[in-house]
Motif scaffolding. Sequence first.
Motif, PDB file in Angstrom:
ATOM      1  N   ASP A 173     -71.036 -24.496  16.414  1.00 29.34           N
ATOM      2  CA  ASP A 173     -72.251 -24.724  17.197  1.00 29.34           C
ATOM      3  C   ASP A 173     -73.341 -25.471  16.431  1.00 29.34           C
ATOM      4  OD1 ASP A 173     -71.243 -23.307  19.454  1.00 29.34           O
ATOM      5  OD2 ASP A 173     -71.755 -21.415  18.457  1.00 29.34           O
ATOM      6  N   TYR A 174     -73.284 -25.385  15.092  1.00 28.68           N
ATOM      7  CA  TYR A 174     -74.344 -26.000  14.278  1.00 28.68           C
ATOM      8  C   TYR A 174     -73.810 -26.210  12.866  1.00 28.68           C
ATOM      9  CZ  TYR A 174     -78.419 -26.152  11.173  1.00 28.68           C
ATOM     10  OH  TYR A 174     -79.307 -26.494  10.180  1.00 28.68           O
ATOM     11  N   VAL A 175     -74.190 -27.326  12.267  1.00 32.70           N
ATOM     12  CA  VAL A 175     -73.846 -27.615  10.873  1.00 32.70           C
ATOM     13  C   VAL A 175     -75.113 -27.715  10.041  1.00 32.70           C
ATOM     14  CG1 VAL A 175     -72.848 -29.297   9.274  1.00 32.70           C
ATOM     15  CG2 VAL A 175     -71.713 -28.842  11.456  1.00 32.70           C
ATOM     16  N   ASN A 176     -75.208 -26.868   9.006  1.00 35.98           N
ATOM     17  CA  ASN A 176     -76.280 -27.000   8.023  1.00 35.98           C
ATOM     18  C   ASN A 176     -75.721 -27.859   6.897  1.00 35.98           C
ATOM     19  OD1 ASN A 176     -78.092 -26.542   5.769  1.00 35.98           O
ATOM     20  ND2 ASN A 176     -78.937 -24.847   6.949  1.00 35.98           N
ATOM     21  N   GLY A 207     -74.518 -20.961  -5.361  1.00 37.38           N
ATOM     22  CA  GLY A 207     -74.832 -19.873  -4.444  1.00 37.38           C
ATOM     23  C   GLY A 207     -73.795 -19.727  -3.346  1.00 37.38           C
ATOM     24  N   SER A 208     -73.288 -20.853  -2.856  1.00 41.45           N
ATOM     25  CA  SER A 208     -72.263 -20.832  -1.816  1.00 41.45           C
ATOM     26  C   SER A 208     -70.958 -20.260  -2.351  1.00 41.45           C
ATOM     27  CB  SER A 208     -72.045 -22.250  -1.274  1.00 41.45           C
ATOM     28  OG  SER A 208     -71.078 -22.257  -0.246  1.00 41.45           O
ATOM     29  N   SER A 253     -79.304 -19.667   0.171  1.00 43.82           N
ATOM     30  CA  SER A 253     -80.487 -19.708   1.049  1.00 43.82           C
ATOM     31  C   SER A 253     -80.152 -20.354   2.382  1.00 43.82           C
ATOM     32  CB  SER A 253     -81.642 -20.449   0.380  1.00 43.82           C
ATOM     33  OG  SER A 253     -81.287 -21.784   0.079  1.00 43.82           O
ATOM     34  N   GLU A 254     -79.291 -21.364   2.361  1.00 38.36           N
ATOM     35  CA  GLU A 254     -78.989 -22.071   3.600  1.00 38.36           C
ATOM     36  C   GLU A 254     -78.128 -21.244   4.557  1.00 38.36           C
ATOM     37  OE1 GLU A 254     -77.740 -25.934   2.198  1.00 38.36           O
ATOM     38  OE2 GLU A 254     -79.708 -26.193   1.242  1.00 38.36           O
ATOM     39  N   ILE A 255     -77.391 -20.277   4.025  1.00 39.95           N
ATOM     40  CA  ILE A 255     -76.730 -19.296   4.901  1.00 39.95           C
ATOM     41  C   ILE A 255     -77.793 -18.443   5.588  1.00 39.95           C
ATOM     42  CG2 ILE A 255     -75.375 -17.150   4.850  1.00 39.95           C
ATOM     43  CD1 ILE A 255     -73.654 -19.640   4.912  1.00 39.95           C
ATOM     44  N   ILE A 256     -78.821 -18.043   4.842  1.00 38.18           N
ATOM     45  CA  ILE A 256     -79.888 -17.229   5.430  1.00 38.18           C
ATOM     46  C   ILE A 256     -80.693 -18.029   6.440  1.00 38.18           C
ATOM     47  CG2 ILE A 256     -82.061 -16.026   4.916  1.00 38.18           C
ATOM     48  CD1 ILE A 256     -80.761 -14.996   2.357  1.00 38.18           C
ATOM     49  N   TYR A 257     -81.036 -19.281   6.102  1.00 41.98           N
ATOM     50  CA  TYR A 257     -81.755 -20.113   7.070  1.00 41.98           C
ATOM     51  C   TYR A 257     -80.941 -20.240   8.365  1.00 41.98           C
ATOM     52  CZ  TYR A 257     -84.337 -21.566   2.860  1.00 41.98           C
ATOM     53  OH  TYR A 257     -85.077 -21.587   1.691  1.00 41.98           O
ATOM     54  N   VAL A 304     -77.602 -12.015   0.009  1.00 43.44           N
ATOM     55  CA  VAL A 304     -76.969 -11.439   1.185  1.00 43.44           C
ATOM     56  C   VAL A 304     -76.107 -10.264   0.750  1.00 43.44           C
ATOM     57  CG1 VAL A 304     -76.960 -13.595   2.511  1.00 43.44           C
ATOM     58  CG2 VAL A 304     -74.976 -13.003   1.127  1.00 43.44           C
ATOM     59  N   ILE A 305     -76.016  -9.259   1.608  1.00 45.89           N
ATOM     60  CA  ILE A 305     -75.149  -8.113   1.355  1.00 45.89           C
ATOM     61  C   ILE A 305     -73.885  -8.291   2.188  1.00 45.89           C
ATOM     62  CG2 ILE A 305     -74.948  -5.605   1.297  1.00 45.89           C
ATOM     63  CD1 ILE A 305     -77.294  -6.712  -0.377  1.00 45.89           C
ATOM     64  N   LEU A 306     -72.755  -8.404   1.513  1.00 42.20           N
ATOM     65  CA  LEU A 306     -71.463  -8.501   2.193  1.00 42.20           C
ATOM     66  C   LEU A 306     -70.764  -7.146   2.139  1.00 42.20           C
ATOM     67  CD1 LEU A 306     -69.969 -11.873   0.875  1.00 42.20           C
ATOM     68  CD2 LEU A 306     -71.517 -11.498   2.802  1.00 42.20           C
ATOM     69  N   GLU A 307     -70.138  -6.773   3.266  1.00 44.46           N
ATOM     70  CA  GLU A 307     -69.422  -5.500   3.331  1.00 44.46           C
ATOM     71  C   GLU A 307     -68.151  -5.622   4.149  1.00 44.46           C
ATOM     72  OE1 GLU A 307     -71.444  -1.626   3.816  1.00 44.46           O
ATOM     73  OE2 GLU A 307     -73.236  -2.812   4.257  1.00 44.46           O
ATOM     74  N   ASP A 308     -67.232  -4.744   3.858  1.00 40.69           N
ATOM     75  CA  ASP A 308     -66.070  -4.580   4.720  1.00 40.69           C
ATOM     76  C   ASP A 308     -66.532  -4.060   6.073  1.00 40.69           C
ATOM     77  OD1 ASP A 308     -63.371  -3.838   5.664  1.00 40.69           O
ATOM     78  OD2 ASP A 308     -64.035  -1.802   5.205  1.00 40.69           O
ATOM     79  N   TYR A 309     -66.039  -4.657   7.150  1.00 44.18           N
ATOM     80  CA  TYR A 309     -66.482  -4.329   8.509  1.00 44.18           C
ATOM     81  C   TYR A 309     -66.346  -2.844   8.822  1.00 44.18           C
ATOM     82  CZ  TYR A 309     -66.250  -4.022  13.622  1.00 44.18           C
ATOM     83  OH  TYR A 309     -66.445  -3.648  14.929  1.00 44.18           O
ATOM     84  N   GLU A 310     -65.201  -2.273   8.546  1.00 49.42           N
ATOM     85  CA  GLU A 310     -64.966  -0.872   8.923  1.00 49.42           C
ATOM     86  C   GLU A 310     -65.898   0.072   8.189  1.00 49.42           C
ATOM     87  OE1 GLU A 310     -60.887   0.244   8.690  1.00 49.42           O
ATOM     88  OE2 GLU A 310     -60.239  -1.205  10.215  1.00 49.42           O
ATOM     89  N   ASN A 311     -66.108  -0.174   6.902  1.00 55.43           N
ATOM     90  CA  ASN A 311     -67.029   0.676   6.144  1.00 55.43           C
ATOM     91  C   ASN A 311     -68.465   0.511   6.631  1.00 55.43           C
ATOM     92  OD1 ASN A 311     -65.585   2.196   3.952  1.00 55.43           O
ATOM     93  ND2 ASN A 311     -64.830   0.150   3.494  1.00 55.43           N
ATOM     94  N   ALA A 312     -68.831  -0.716   6.994  1.00 50.43           N
ATOM     95  CA  ALA A 312     -70.184  -0.962   7.501  1.00 50.43           C
ATOM     96  C   ALA A 312     -70.412  -0.222   8.817  1.00 50.43           C
ATOM     97  CB  ALA A 312     -70.408  -2.454   7.689  1.00 50.43           C
ATOM     98  N   VAL A 313     -69.429  -0.274   9.697  1.00 45.87           N
ATOM     99  CA  VAL A 313     -69.529   0.439  10.985  1.00 45.87           C
ATOM    100  C   VAL A 313     -69.610   1.943  10.750  1.00 45.87           C
ATOM    101  CG1 VAL A 313     -68.294   1.005  13.110  1.00 45.87           C
ATOM    102  CG2 VAL A 313     -68.407  -1.371  12.350  1.00 45.87           C
TER     103      VAL A 313
END
Length: 409
Positions: free
Chosen positions: A295-298, A166-167, A343-347, A237-246
């Motif tokens: 700041d945090y490690v999962n 998944g990662s 899932s751990e990215i979502i958590y 998760v939905i990944l997008e190009d930043y400019e298109n998302a904006v």
Amino acid sequence: MNRRVVITGMGIYSVLGKNLEQVNESLKQGKSGIGIDKDRIDLGFISPLTGILERPDLKGILSRRQRVGLPEQGEYAYMSTIEALKNAQMDEQFLDNNEVGILFGNDSSAVPVIEAVDKIREKRDTMLVGSGSIFQSMNSTVTMNLSVILKLRGINFTISGACASGSHAIGMGYLLIKQGLQNAVICGGAQEVNAYSMGSFDGIRAFSTRIDEPAKACRPFDKDRDGIVPSGGAASVILEDYENAVKRGAPILGELIGYGFSSNGDHISVPNVDGPKRSIERALMDAGLQSKEIDYVNAHATATPVGDLNEAQALAHFFEATNTPVSSTKSMTGHEMWMGGASEIIYSMLMAQNSFIAPNINFENPDEYSAKLNIINKTQEKEINTVLSNSFGFGGTNSTLIFKKLQKV
């Protein structure tokens, strides 16, 4: 090209809850999703412990033709993906008008294979296997089915990377968008929860046998840990190009800024220290960060004696001096295998959104290496900006992802 990659939607179907709201509450409460499976007792398993998850009822939602090709983990993946698309504000019209891809981590589909072989041996007639069997039994079943159900026209394949699947799927989506080859990709991981898929793991005594108190069985980093508790579900998760998302006014939840990977080049099932260290180092370099800026490690930590020991050493190399908070959400979920890296990215995203760190429950007595880490064993309120998440798997495959809350430039 070096485009920015953002997360605009997430969805989850987990032993902690069937949607983001339920999962967030379970994380805050440190609630375990682990229990006893009677079927495993009847089948003679050494350990009947597992994550407890109800299959969704998709009748009336999908046609029979669509349902017949979906195995258990495909059903979970459909549920998590529909939630993610809704949160990303991607409707049917958007999918029709835009090239959206799909990459999922999945490394088994046991039940359809077993059932087909049983039928062939019993009936001696392959015609009785059924038309949906092949689409359920292939490792690419999730991407194969969802790409057709959702009418997707972008990148479409499955990543089989053991418990880092998944990662790696998210990492590959990140690279494709970063390089300008795709604008939007649905990424995730899916894992079947049935007993048949776990028989070989049980046979090598990989699982905890602390059956008297299932919620206390999975003990990442604890000195008294005695093995994995298997689990599953799906995360998208939905990944997008930043400019298109904006440009389309999408809700931007965070930005992926680092992907690291490595192979241990060592034992097929026993992890080492060097491989995880190189994966973490590569992710930090890709993100342009130093360890003190996390700041945090999962943690990947699955509660195996050797695996947790070696990961603790790798983490201490980067985070002992910084006293960075660390926890393994597997203490609550069990090991979600092919799903876990997604899932751990979502958590972790839910923690960042709601300013808390979910606890590494059952961490009572550190060993010599986990004592060097700042392991959080009770829910802690904390502002989180940047998160590092590890996923490792059989064959020595390692993946590390880093995301942060969006910083506009």
